[in-house]
Every structure is written in C-alpha cells, then in structure tokens.
Design a protein around this motif. Structure first.
Motif, PDB file in Angstrom:
ATOM      1  N   THR A 145       0.840  -1.208   0.000  1.00 33.09           N
ATOM      2  CA  THR A 145       0.000   0.000   0.000  1.00 33.09           C
ATOM      3  C   THR A 145       0.869   1.250   0.000  1.00 33.09           C
ATOM      4  OG1 THR A 145      -1.698  -1.176   1.243  1.00 33.09           O
ATOM      5  CG2 THR A 145      -1.848   1.223   1.228  1.00 33.09           C
ATOM      6  N   THR A 146       1.874   1.252   0.869  1.00 28.38           N
ATOM      7  CA  THR A 146       2.768   2.411   0.962  1.00 28.38           C
ATOM      8  C   THR A 146       3.464   2.672  -0.367  1.00 28.38           C
ATOM      9  OG1 THR A 146       3.140   1.976   3.311  1.00 28.38           O
ATOM     10  CG2 THR A 146       4.750   3.384   2.206  1.00 28.38           C
ATOM     11  N   LEU A 147       3.964   1.602  -0.985  1.00 29.62           N
ATOM     12  CA  LEU A 147       4.684   1.753  -2.251  1.00 29.62           C
ATOM     13  C   LEU A 147       3.768   2.264  -3.354  1.00 29.62           C
ATOM     14  CD1 LEU A 147       6.796  -1.479  -1.931  1.00 29.62           C
ATOM     15  CD2 LEU A 147       7.763   0.798  -2.305  1.00 29.62           C
ATOM     16  N   ALA A 148       2.569   1.698  -3.435  1.00 23.24           N
ATOM     17  CA  ALA A 148       1.627   2.122  -4.478  1.00 23.24           C
ATOM     18  C   ALA A 148       1.217   3.575  -4.252  1.00 23.24           C
ATOM     19  CB  ALA A 148       0.408   1.208  -4.481  1.00 23.24           C
ATOM     20  N   GLU A 149       0.977   3.929  -2.992  1.00 23.87           N
ATOM     21  CA  GLU A 149       0.579   5.317  -2.704  1.00 23.87           C
ATOM     22  C   GLU A 149       1.721   6.281  -2.985  1.00 23.87           C
ATOM     23  OE1 GLU A 149      -2.954   4.755   0.605  1.00 23.87           O
ATOM     24  OE2 GLU A 149      -1.145   5.862   1.139  1.00 23.87           O
ATOM     25  N   LEU A 150       2.908   5.892  -2.599  1.00 21.59           N
ATOM     26  CA  LEU A 150       4.051   6.789  -2.814  1.00 21.59           C
ATOM     27  C   LEU A 150       4.278   7.020  -4.308  1.00 21.59           C
ATOM     28  CD1 LEU A 150       6.197   8.501  -1.552  1.00 21.59           C
ATOM     29  CD2 LEU A 150       7.626   6.463  -1.277  1.00 21.59           C
ATOM     30  N   GLN A 151       4.112   5.972  -5.103  1.00 18.55           N
ATOM     31  CA  GLN A 151       4.251   6.150  -6.545  1.00 18.55           C
ATOM     32  C   GLN A 151       3.175   7.108  -7.068  1.00 18.55           C
ATOM     33  OE1 GLN A 151       6.809   5.081  -8.637  1.00 18.55           O
ATOM     34  NE2 GLN A 151       5.763   6.586  -9.934  1.00 18.55           N
ATOM     35  N   ALA A 152       1.966   6.982  -6.554  1.00 22.05           N
ATOM     36  CA  ALA A 152       0.882   7.885  -6.967  1.00 22.05           C
ATOM     37  C   ALA A 152       1.193   9.325  -6.553  1.00 22.05           C
ATOM     38  CB  ALA A 152      -0.440   7.428  -6.355  1.00 22.05           C
ATOM     39  N   VAL A 153       1.758   9.489  -5.371  1.00 23.31           N
ATOM     40  CA  VAL A 153       2.129  10.826  -4.889  1.00 23.31           C
ATOM     41  C   VAL A 153       3.223  11.418  -5.785  1.00 23.31           C
ATOM     42  CG1 VAL A 153       3.241  12.075  -2.976  1.00 23.31           C
ATOM     43  CG2 VAL A 153       1.423  10.421  -2.497  1.00 23.31           C
ATOM     44  N   LEU A 154       4.207  10.602  -6.147  1.00 24.20           N
ATOM     45  CA  LEU A 154       5.292  11.069  -7.021  1.00 24.20           C
ATOM     46  C   LEU A 154       4.747  11.495  -8.375  1.00 24.20           C
ATOM     47  CD1 LEU A 154       7.963   8.326  -6.263  1.00 24.20           C
ATOM     48  CD2 LEU A 154       8.097  10.735  -5.597  1.00 24.20           C
ATOM     49  N   ASP A 155       3.825  10.699  -8.907  1.00 22.66           N
ATOM     50  CA  ASP A 155       3.213  11.033 -10.197  1.00 22.66           C
ATOM     51  C   ASP A 155       2.503  12.380 -10.113  1.00 22.66           C
ATOM     52  OD1 ASP A 155       4.119   8.666 -11.236  1.00 22.66           O
ATOM     53  OD2 ASP A 155       2.207   7.610 -11.051  1.00 22.66           O
ATOM     54  N   GLU A 156       1.829  12.589  -9.004  1.00 15.56           N
ATOM     55  CA  GLU A 156       1.058  13.821  -8.818  1.00 15.56           C
ATOM     56  C   GLU A 156       1.983  15.029  -8.644  1.00 15.56           C
ATOM     57  OE1 GLU A 156      -2.258  13.830  -8.987  1.00 15.56           O
ATOM     58  OE2 GLU A 156      -2.405  15.990  -8.578  1.00 15.56           O
ATOM     59  N   VAL A 157       3.058  14.863  -7.901  1.00 16.54           N
ATOM     60  CA  VAL A 157       4.000  15.972  -7.675  1.00 16.54           C
ATOM     61  C   VAL A 157       4.756  16.301  -8.957  1.00 16.54           C
ATOM     62  CG1 VAL A 157       6.062  16.694  -6.398  1.00 16.54           C
ATOM     63  CG2 VAL A 157       4.184  15.541  -5.195  1.00 16.54           C
ATOM     64  N   GLY A 158       5.035  15.299  -9.766  1.00 11.97           N
ATOM     65  CA  GLY A 158       5.650  15.538 -11.076  1.00 11.97           C
ATOM     66  C   GLY A 158       7.143  15.825 -10.994  1.00 11.97           C
ATOM     67  N   PRO A 159       7.655  16.633 -11.963  1.00 10.94           N
ATOM     68  CA  PRO A 159       9.105  16.840 -12.085  1.00 10.94           C
ATOM     69  C   PRO A 159       9.761  17.406 -10.822  1.00 10.94           C
ATOM     70  CG  PRO A 159       7.963  17.692 -14.013  1.00 10.94           C
ATOM     71  CD  PRO A 159       6.902  17.294 -13.031  1.00 10.94           C
ATOM     72  N   ALA A 160       8.995  18.117 -10.006  1.00 15.25           N
ATOM     73  CA  ALA A 160       9.571  18.678  -8.772  1.00 15.25           C
ATOM     74  C   ALA A 160      10.140  17.578  -7.887  1.00 15.25           C
ATOM     75  CB  ALA A 160       8.518  19.477  -8.005  1.00 15.25           C
ATOM     76  N   ALA A 161       9.638  16.355  -8.051  1.00 18.01           N
ATOM     77  CA  ALA A 161      10.099  15.240  -7.217  1.00 18.01           C
ATOM     78  C   ALA A 161      11.272  14.486  -7.838  1.00 18.01           C
ATOM     79  CB  ALA A 161       8.948  14.273  -6.949  1.00 18.01           C
ATOM     80  N   ASP A 162      11.718  14.946  -9.014  1.00 17.35           N
ATOM     81  CA  ASP A 162      12.804  14.219  -9.696  1.00 17.35           C
ATOM     82  C   ASP A 162      14.087  14.175  -8.868  1.00 17.35           C
ATOM     83  OD1 ASP A 162      11.134  13.708 -11.774  1.00 17.35           O
ATOM     84  OD2 ASP A 162      12.067  15.081 -13.204  1.00 17.35           O
ATOM     85  N   LYS A 163      14.295  15.222  -8.057  1.00 22.50           N
ATOM     86  CA  LYS A 163      15.552  15.285  -7.293  1.00 22.50           C
ATOM     87  C   LYS A 163      15.525  14.396  -6.047  1.00 22.50           C
ATOM     88  CE  LYS A 163      14.020  19.409  -4.752  1.00 22.50           C
ATOM     89  NZ  LYS A 163      14.313  20.808  -4.376  1.00 22.50           N
ATOM     90  N   LEU A 164      14.376  13.800  -5.786  1.00 23.29           N
ATOM     91  CA  LEU A 164      14.224  13.005  -4.565  1.00 23.29           C
ATOM     92  C   LEU A 164      14.682  11.563  -4.790  1.00 23.29           C
ATOM     93  CD1 LEU A 164      12.859  13.232  -1.660  1.00 23.29           C
ATOM     94  CD2 LEU A 164      10.869  12.153  -2.731  1.00 23.29           C
ATOM     95  N   SER A 165      15.596  11.080  -3.958  1.00 20.87           N
ATOM     96  CA  SER A 165      15.936   9.653  -3.963  1.00 20.87           C
ATOM     97  C   SER A 165      14.993   8.952  -2.995  1.00 20.87           C
ATOM     98  CB  SER A 165      17.372   9.439  -3.504  1.00 20.87           C
ATOM     99  OG  SER A 165      18.265  10.075  -4.371  1.00 20.87           O
ATOM    100  N   ILE A 166      14.684   7.683  -3.299  1.00 21.47           N
ATOM    101  CA  ILE A 166      13.715   6.962  -2.475  1.00 21.47           C
ATOM    102  C   ILE A 166      14.265   5.587  -2.110  1.00 21.47           C
ATOM    103  CG2 ILE A 166      11.341   6.113  -2.345  1.00 21.47           C
ATOM    104  CD1 ILE A 166      10.952   8.207  -4.769  1.00 21.47           C
ATOM    105  N   PHE A 167      14.329   5.342  -0.812  1.00 21.49           N
ATOM    106  CA  PHE A 167      14.929   4.100  -0.328  1.00 21.49           C
ATOM    107  C   PHE A 167      13.937   3.282   0.489  1.00 21.49           C
ATOM    108  CE2 PHE A 167      18.370   7.259  -0.641  1.00 21.49           C
ATOM    109  CZ  PHE A 167      19.121   6.645  -1.628  1.00 21.49           C
ATOM    110  N   PHE A 168      13.980   1.987   0.242  1.00 18.06           N
ATOM    111  CA  PHE A 168      13.160   1.022   0.980  1.00 18.06           C
ATOM    112  C   PHE A 168      14.145   0.112   1.717  1.00 18.06           C
ATOM    113  CE2 PHE A 168      11.141  -3.175   1.222  1.00 18.06           C
ATOM    114  CZ  PHE A 168       9.834  -2.901   1.598  1.00 18.06           C
ATOM    115  N   VAL A 169      14.155   0.191   3.035  1.00 20.90           N
ATOM    116  CA  VAL A 169      15.089  -0.615   3.831  1.00 20.90           C
ATOM    117  C   VAL A 169      14.369  -1.849   4.351  1.00 20.90           C
ATOM    118  CG1 VAL A 169      16.609  -0.656   5.847  1.00 20.90           C
ATOM    119  CG2 VAL A 169      16.264   1.492   4.584  1.00 20.90           C
ATOM    120  N   THR A 170      14.901  -3.018   4.059  1.00 17.66           N
ATOM    121  CA  THR A 170      14.229  -4.209   4.555  1.00 17.66           C
ATOM    122  C   THR A 170      14.514  -4.425   6.042  1.00 17.66           C
ATOM    123  OG1 THR A 170      13.861  -6.576   4.310  1.00 17.66           O
ATOM    124  CG2 THR A 170      16.101  -5.792   3.870  1.00 17.66           C
ATOM    125  N   VAL A 171      13.459  -4.785   6.759  1.00 16.67           N
ATOM    126  CA  VAL A 171      13.611  -5.165   8.174  1.00 16.67           C
ATOM    127  C   VAL A 171      13.684  -6.689   8.281  1.00 16.67           C
ATOM    128  CG1 VAL A 171      12.483  -3.099   9.104  1.00 16.67           C
ATOM    129  CG2 VAL A 171      11.086  -5.118   8.564  1.00 16.67           C
TER     130      VAL A 171
END
Ligand code: NI
Length: 181
Positions: free
Chosen positions: A62-88
């Motif tokens: 859910t988090t991953l799908a939502e975050l991708q939707a948020v990135l799509d919505e924010v658009g190019p302004a989010a290009d500079k953002l790196s995104i990390f998923f740390v496994t527990v």
C-alpha cells in the motif's frame, strides 16, 4: 489565559511540525548491486526512506503504491528526490529479492539491506520499530513502523508521510518538503 496560550502553542507545534527537525543519524547499508551506501553520502540531496519487507501482506504494498501515486502527482519537482526502501527482514530480502519486488511498483525505489546489526542501527536512527512474529503453521511475518521519512539535504528528518494519510495531504507534504529542500 497563559495556560490556554501555552496549550494552544503546544497544539500548534504538535500539528504543524509532526516531527522535530533533527539529524538523521548515520546508516550504512547495501544497494541491490552490493554497493555500500551511507547517509553521509546523501548529504546535499533530499531523500525519502521507509522500512518494510517484501513478504509484507498489506502495509508495504500500500505504501509503495501510494508513494508512486504521490510522485506522479508531484511531477518533475520530485525528480531530485531519492527513495529508499530498507528491509527489516534481511534474512529473506537480499539485493535481488528487493530489486525484483520494488520493480513492480516503480522505477525509483531503491532497496537497501544490511546485516542484522546494520538494519537495527538504521531503524534506530529513524525510531522505527520492528518485530519478528511467528505464523501459525510455520514461517514468520514482520511487524514494523509504517511511515515514509523525508530527510532534507542537511541530513535532518524534516517531515514524514504517515500510513494512510489521505493522498492529497501526502502530495501537499511532499511539495512543501521539496520546496524547502
Ligand atoms: Ni510492511
């Protein structure tokens, strides 16, 4: 009167700044290709980081799908953002498992993994809690803190996107974070 004003100030603080700006302590983990990445190397650029595991039944997908939707919505302004998923769950999630899993959600998610100690240290830095929970019939699942942490170019934890926060609110939070980064 003074007490009321103090209370009001406390409430404003509680809601306006969901997390106090503070240094996100050092983490040192491996990328899917086995390269070491430390938080020190990320100074100078903003990033988002969250913790989960590939066998997660609900919260992580859910988090991953939502975050991708948020990135799509924010658009190019989010290009500079790196995104990390740390496994527990480093026992089961190595580089290939993380890469395969994250590819299904979007091209920008980078999986990170480490030893049990490195994982614990990274989680501590973000006050993330996780626990192994045995399943009936064998195997196990993991409980874990669900939030996306936003770290500014100075390495400080600037904001977070909480699990199941409405999408529009997440978009607004991320835009505000990026504008200040
Ligand atoms: Ni999860």
């Amino acid at each position: 009167m003074r007490l009321i004003r103090l209370l009001a100030a406390a409430l404003v603080l509680a809601f306006a700044t969901p997390v106090a700006a503070q240094p996100a302590e050092t983490f040192s983990l491996l990328t899917p290709t086995g390269q070491r990445l430390t938080s020190a190397e990320l100074l100078g650029k903003p990033y988002a980081i969250f913790f989960g595991f590939t066998h997660c039944p609900e919260v992580c997908p859910t988090t991953l799908a939502e975050l991708q939707a948020v990135l799509d919505e924010v658009g190019p302004a989010a290009d500079k953002l790196s995104i990390f998923f740390v496994t527990v769950d480093p026992e089961r999630d190595g580089g290939p498992e993380l890469a395969n899993y994250l590819d299904a959600f979007g091209p920008r998610f980078v999986g990170l993994h480490g030893s049990a100690e490195e994982t614990a240290a990274a989680a501590r830095a973000f006050r993330v809690v996780y626990n192994k929970v045995p399943l009936e019939g064998g195997g196990y699942t993991m409980e874990h803190t669900a939030a996306v942490f936003l770290v500014d170019p100075r390495g400080r934890l600037a904001d977070r996107l909480s699990y199941q926060m409405p999408l529009a609110a997440q978009v607004q939070r991320l835009k505000r974070f990026l504008a200040g980064s």
